[in-house]
Design a protein around this motif. Structure first.
Motif, PDB file in Angstrom:
ATOM      1  N   GLU A 106       0.828  -1.208   0.000  1.00 31.44           N
ATOM      2  CA  GLU A 106       0.000   0.000   0.000  1.00 31.44           C
ATOM      3  C   GLU A 106       0.866   1.263   0.000  1.00 31.44           C
ATOM      4  O   GLU A 106       0.617   2.199  -0.764  1.00 31.44           O
ATOM      5  CB  GLU A 106      -0.915   0.017   1.217  1.00 31.44           C
ATOM      6  CG  GLU A 106      -1.785   1.265   1.297  1.00 31.44           C
ATOM      7  CD  GLU A 106      -2.612   1.306   2.558  1.00 31.44           C
ATOM      8  OE1 GLU A 106      -2.501   2.286   3.313  1.00 31.44           O
ATOM      9  OE2 GLU A 106      -3.384   0.348   2.781  1.00 31.44           O
ATOM     10  N   LYS A 107       1.885   1.293   0.825  1.00 32.23           N
ATOM     11  CA  LYS A 107       2.770   2.467   0.878  1.00 32.23           C
ATOM     12  C   LYS A 107       3.455   2.679  -0.473  1.00 32.23           C
ATOM     13  O   LYS A 107       3.587   3.814  -0.952  1.00 32.23           O
ATOM     14  CB  LYS A 107       3.819   2.294   1.979  1.00 32.23           C
ATOM     15  CG  LYS A 107       3.242   2.316   3.382  1.00 32.23           C
ATOM     16  CD  LYS A 107       4.322   2.145   4.433  1.00 32.23           C
ATOM     17  CE  LYS A 107       5.203   3.395   4.523  1.00 32.23           C
ATOM     18  NZ  LYS A 107       6.162   3.295   5.646  1.00 32.23           N
ATOM     19  N   THR A 108       3.895   1.589  -1.083  1.00 31.98           N
ATOM     20  CA  THR A 108       4.553   1.689  -2.397  1.00 31.98           C
ATOM     21  C   THR A 108       3.592   2.232  -3.444  1.00 31.98           C
ATOM     22  O   THR A 108       3.959   3.094  -4.255  1.00 31.98           O
ATOM     23  CB  THR A 108       5.063   0.297  -2.838  1.00 31.98           C
ATOM     24  OG1 THR A 108       6.022  -0.176  -1.888  1.00 31.98           O
ATOM     25  CG2 THR A 108       5.709   0.375  -4.211  1.00 31.98           C
ATOM     26  N   GLN A 109       2.347   1.733  -3.429  1.00 31.28           N
ATOM     27  CA  GLN A 109       1.365   2.187  -4.414  1.00 31.28           C
ATOM     28  C   GLN A 109       1.041   3.672  -4.231  1.00 31.28           C
ATOM     29  O   GLN A 109       0.897   4.410  -5.211  1.00 31.28           O
ATOM     30  CB  GLN A 109       0.079   1.352  -4.303  1.00 31.28           C
ATOM     31  CG  GLN A 109       0.260  -0.146  -4.516  1.00 31.28           C
ATOM     32  CD  GLN A 109       0.575  -0.511  -5.960  1.00 31.28           C
ATOM     33  OE1 GLN A 109       1.237   0.229  -6.673  1.00 31.28           O
ATOM     34  NE2 GLN A 109       0.106  -1.664  -6.390  1.00 31.28           N
ATOM     35  N   LEU A 110       0.915   4.107  -2.990  1.00 31.40           N
ATOM     36  CA  LEU A 110       0.641   5.517  -2.729  1.00 31.40           C
ATOM     37  C   LEU A 110       1.782   6.394  -3.229  1.00 31.40           C
ATOM     38  O   LEU A 110       1.564   7.431  -3.872  1.00 31.40           O
ATOM     39  CB  LEU A 110       0.416   5.737  -1.229  1.00 31.40           C
ATOM     40  CG  LEU A 110      -0.907   5.222  -0.667  1.00 31.40           C
ATOM     41  CD1 LEU A 110      -0.860   5.196   0.856  1.00 31.40           C
ATOM     42  CD2 LEU A 110      -2.067   6.082  -1.147  1.00 31.40           C
ATOM     43  N   THR A 111       2.996   5.979  -2.934  1.00 32.29           N
ATOM     44  CA  THR A 111       4.162   6.752  -3.378  1.00 32.29           C
ATOM     45  C   THR A 111       4.231   6.816  -4.893  1.00 32.29           C
ATOM     46  O   THR A 111       4.539   7.862  -5.482  1.00 32.29           O
ATOM     47  CB  THR A 111       5.452   6.118  -2.818  1.00 32.29           C
ATOM     48  OG1 THR A 111       5.370   6.061  -1.393  1.00 32.29           O
ATOM     49  CG2 THR A 111       6.664   6.954  -3.210  1.00 32.29           C
ATOM     50  N   ARG A 112       3.914   5.708  -5.540  1.00 34.29           N
ATOM     51  CA  ARG A 112       3.957   5.664  -7.008  1.00 34.29           C
ATOM     52  C   ARG A 112       2.896   6.588  -7.611  1.00 34.29           C
ATOM     53  O   ARG A 112       3.147   7.284  -8.603  1.00 34.29           O
ATOM     54  CB  ARG A 112       3.749   4.231  -7.481  1.00 34.29           C
ATOM     55  CG  ARG A 112       3.936   4.032  -8.977  1.00 34.29           C
ATOM     56  CD  ARG A 112       4.066   2.575  -9.300  1.00 34.29           C
ATOM     57  NE  ARG A 112       5.237   1.982  -8.677  1.00 34.29           N
ATOM     58  CZ  ARG A 112       5.488   0.681  -8.640  1.00 34.29           C
ATOM     59  NH1 ARG A 112       4.635  -0.174  -9.196  1.00 34.29           N
ATOM     60  NH2 ARG A 112       6.580   0.220  -8.066  1.00 34.29           N
ATOM     61  N   LEU A 113       1.719   6.604  -7.019  1.00 32.04           N
ATOM     62  CA  LEU A 113       0.670   7.503  -7.510  1.00 32.04           C
ATOM     63  C   LEU A 113       1.098   8.963  -7.394  1.00 32.04           C
ATOM     64  O   LEU A 113       0.855   9.770  -8.301  1.00 32.04           O
ATOM     65  CB  LEU A 113      -0.623   7.280  -6.728  1.00 32.04           C
ATOM     66  CG  LEU A 113      -1.397   5.994  -7.040  1.00 32.04           C
ATOM     67  CD1 LEU A 113      -2.511   5.788  -6.031  1.00 32.04           C
ATOM     68  CD2 LEU A 113      -1.960   6.033  -8.463  1.00 32.04           C
ATOM     69  N   VAL A 114       1.742   9.287  -6.297  1.00 29.24           N
ATOM     70  CA  VAL A 114       2.251  10.654  -6.127  1.00 29.24           C
ATOM     71  C   VAL A 114       3.315  10.960  -7.164  1.00 29.24           C
ATOM     72  O   VAL A 114       3.360  12.068  -7.721  1.00 29.24           O
ATOM     73  CB  VAL A 114       2.800  10.845  -4.697  1.00 29.24           C
ATOM     74  CG1 VAL A 114       3.496  12.199  -4.565  1.00 29.24           C
ATOM     75  CG2 VAL A 114       1.673  10.753  -3.677  1.00 29.24           C
ATOM     76  N   ASP A 115       4.173   9.981  -7.458  1.00 25.36           N
ATOM     77  CA  ASP A 115       5.203  10.176  -8.488  1.00 25.36           C
ATOM     78  C   ASP A 115       4.585  10.424  -9.863  1.00 25.36           C
ATOM     79  O   ASP A 115       5.191  11.087 -10.710  1.00 25.36           O
ATOM     80  CB  ASP A 115       6.124   8.947  -8.551  1.00 25.36           C
ATOM     81  CG  ASP A 115       7.014   8.819  -7.317  1.00 25.36           C
ATOM     82  OD1 ASP A 115       7.180   9.830  -6.607  1.00 25.36           O
ATOM     83  OD2 ASP A 115       7.530   7.717  -7.067  1.00 25.36           O
ATOM     84  N   TYR A 116       3.379   9.886 -10.067  1.00 30.66           N
ATOM     85  CA  TYR A 116       2.665  10.125 -11.319  1.00 30.66           C
ATOM     86  C   TYR A 116       1.859  11.427 -11.286  1.00 30.66           C
ATOM     87  O   TYR A 116       1.119  11.724 -12.209  1.00 30.66           O
ATOM     88  CB  TYR A 116       1.736   8.951 -11.641  1.00 30.66           C
ATOM     89  CG  TYR A 116       2.429   7.796 -12.328  1.00 30.66           C
ATOM     90  CD1 TYR A 116       2.823   7.893 -13.660  1.00 30.66           C
ATOM     91  CD2 TYR A 116       2.684   6.611 -11.657  1.00 30.66           C
ATOM     92  CE1 TYR A 116       3.454   6.832 -14.294  1.00 30.66           C
ATOM     93  CE2 TYR A 116       3.316   5.547 -12.283  1.00 30.66           C
ATOM     94  CZ  TYR A 116       3.695   5.662 -13.604  1.00 30.66           C
ATOM     95  OH  TYR A 116       4.329   4.608 -14.235  1.00 30.66           O
ATOM     96  N   HIS A 117       2.013  12.160 -10.202  1.00 30.20           N
ATOM     97  CA  HIS A 117       1.404  13.493 -10.062  1.00 30.20           C
ATOM     98  C   HIS A 117      -0.128  13.468 -10.105  1.00 30.20           C
ATOM     99  O   HIS A 117      -0.746  14.357 -10.703  1.00 30.20           O
ATOM    100  CB  HIS A 117       1.936  14.447 -11.143  1.00 30.20           C
ATOM    101  CG  HIS A 117       3.416  14.649 -11.106  1.00 30.20           C
ATOM    102  ND1 HIS A 117       4.028  15.447 -10.171  1.00 30.20           N
ATOM    103  CD2 HIS A 117       4.404  14.120 -11.871  1.00 30.20           C
ATOM    104  CE1 HIS A 117       5.340  15.422 -10.364  1.00 30.20           C
ATOM    105  NE2 HIS A 117       5.599  14.614 -11.392  1.00 30.20           N
ATOM    106  N   VAL A 118      -0.737  12.454  -9.468  1.00 30.47           N
ATOM    107  CA  VAL A 118      -2.194  12.488  -9.362  1.00 30.47           C
ATOM    108  C   VAL A 118      -2.579  13.693  -8.511  1.00 30.47           C
ATOM    109  O   VAL A 118      -1.810  14.155  -7.659  1.00 30.47           O
ATOM    110  CB  VAL A 118      -2.746  11.191  -8.742  1.00 30.47           C
ATOM    111  CG1 VAL A 118      -2.491  10.011  -9.649  1.00 30.47           C
ATOM    112  CG2 VAL A 118      -2.191  10.960  -7.343  1.00 30.47           C
TER     113      VAL A 118
END
Length: 332
Positions: A106-118
């Motif tokens: 979950e933490k990884t997915q959240l960080t990745r979404l932020v990296d994609y600038h959602v």
């Protein structure tokens, strides 16, 4: 590579500024005939706007992220569908990721979404606590939690799980059942995952039965609960199983059907969630509707208010409870 606004400007013999005005209804004067020509040429050449580039110019990507358990669970499938509809109404796309009940994933997915600038995130979290709140704050994007409350200060949308389960137990006892078996295997999960929803449902059940001293209670709180169901039924005359999720109730009904036992006749049983497949189950399971579509719509509304900075600090600390519904079926 598709045609660009620069290409359109050259074909039409106008400036790129004029092309942008025609395509995006921007400010500034443009001759109606010129606008019509540009739109026609764009259509003939299958022009597709670069939404990412446009969004970055405006500080937006027109994407929100959603992180949930999985899509095998009908509850989450229904939630994702409702979120997608609401986001689409606002011209947004939804980036869906699945944590599979794993805290680090979950933490990884959240960080990745932020990296994609959602522009914002809705999460049904398996993490909780003050440290996790600080982690979410560090991501720097608006976040709304659904179902499992994470911590004070994180905007939260759901139903009042405790009151909903209390109502379910009271309804069962009102039918004359005085032997209640509460089924909630996630409670004894030792992985440290967030089980807020199930803690609240257990608390609601206890609040209901504590008021009736003559009621006998049994708690099935482990994942091998099916092994105990037959024994419970053999030692208790017409008990009622009160399940913390429809899937547990359906498993019990399936198991006891093989034993020649019928729900609503040989035993009572209720579920929780009101997943859509219940419409095809006979007898129809009595359950609690957690208003999944309404929760999803409210979560999207709240997220966009946060993204638009329309809410104050004190407002986001308040939980937003959506009204649940008791669904009278044929099993109690």
């Amino acid at each position: 590579m598709g045609i660009t606004t620069k290409d359109l400007a050259q074909i039409c013999g106008v400036s790129r500024t004029t092309v942008h005005r025609a395509l995006h209804d921007g400010t500034g004067r443009i001759n109606p005939d010129t606008k019509e020509m540009i739109l026609r040429v764009a259509k003939e050449n299958d022009y597709r706007p670069d939404l990412l580039a446009r969004g970055l110019v405006k500080g937006q990507t027109l994407n929100i992220g959603v992180v949930v358990l999985d899509v095998k669970n009908r509850y989450f499938a229904q939630m994702l569908s409702a979120i997608g509809v609401e986001a689409h109404k606002r011209g947004y796309f939804v980036n869906i990721t699945l944590h599979g009940n794993d805290r680090e994933t979950e933490k990884t997915q959240l960080t990745r979404l932020v990296d994609y600038h959602v522009d914002g995130i809705i999460v049904s979290s398996v993490n909780e606590g003050e440290d996790y709140r600080k982690f979410l704050d560090s991501l720097g994007v608006p976040i709304v939690s659904v179902d499992n409350k994470i911590a004070d200060g994180i905007p939260f949308v759901g139903i009042d799980q405790r009151q909903a389960m209390k109502q379910a137990a009271e309804k069962v006892m009102a039918k004359g059942y005085n032997k209640l078996i509460f089924v909630c295997p996630p409670i004894n999960d030792q992985s440290g995952r967030n089980v807020y929803v199930h803690r609240e449902r257990l608390a609601g059940f206890r609040e209901a039965v504590e008021k009736i001293p003559d009621v006998e209670t049994v708690y099935l709180l482990n994942w091998d609960y099916l092994k105990q169901v037959k024994e419970v039924l053999s030692t208790h005359e017409k008990p009622a199983f009160i399940c913390a999720a429809d899937e547990f109730a359906l498993d019990i009904m399936k198991y006891l059907k093989k034993e020649g036992k019928k729900a609503g006749t040989d035993y009572g049983i209720t579920g929780f969630d009101n997943i859509d497949v219940l419409d095809y189950v006979v007898p129809r399971l009595t359950t609690i509707s957690n208003s999944v579509e309404e929760v999803a719509e409210a979560a999207v509304d709240l997220l966009f208010e946060l993204m638009d900075e329309k809410m104050t600090d004190w407002e986001v600390k308040l939980p937003l409870f959506i009204q649940h519904r008791f669904i009278e079926g044929e099993t109690i």
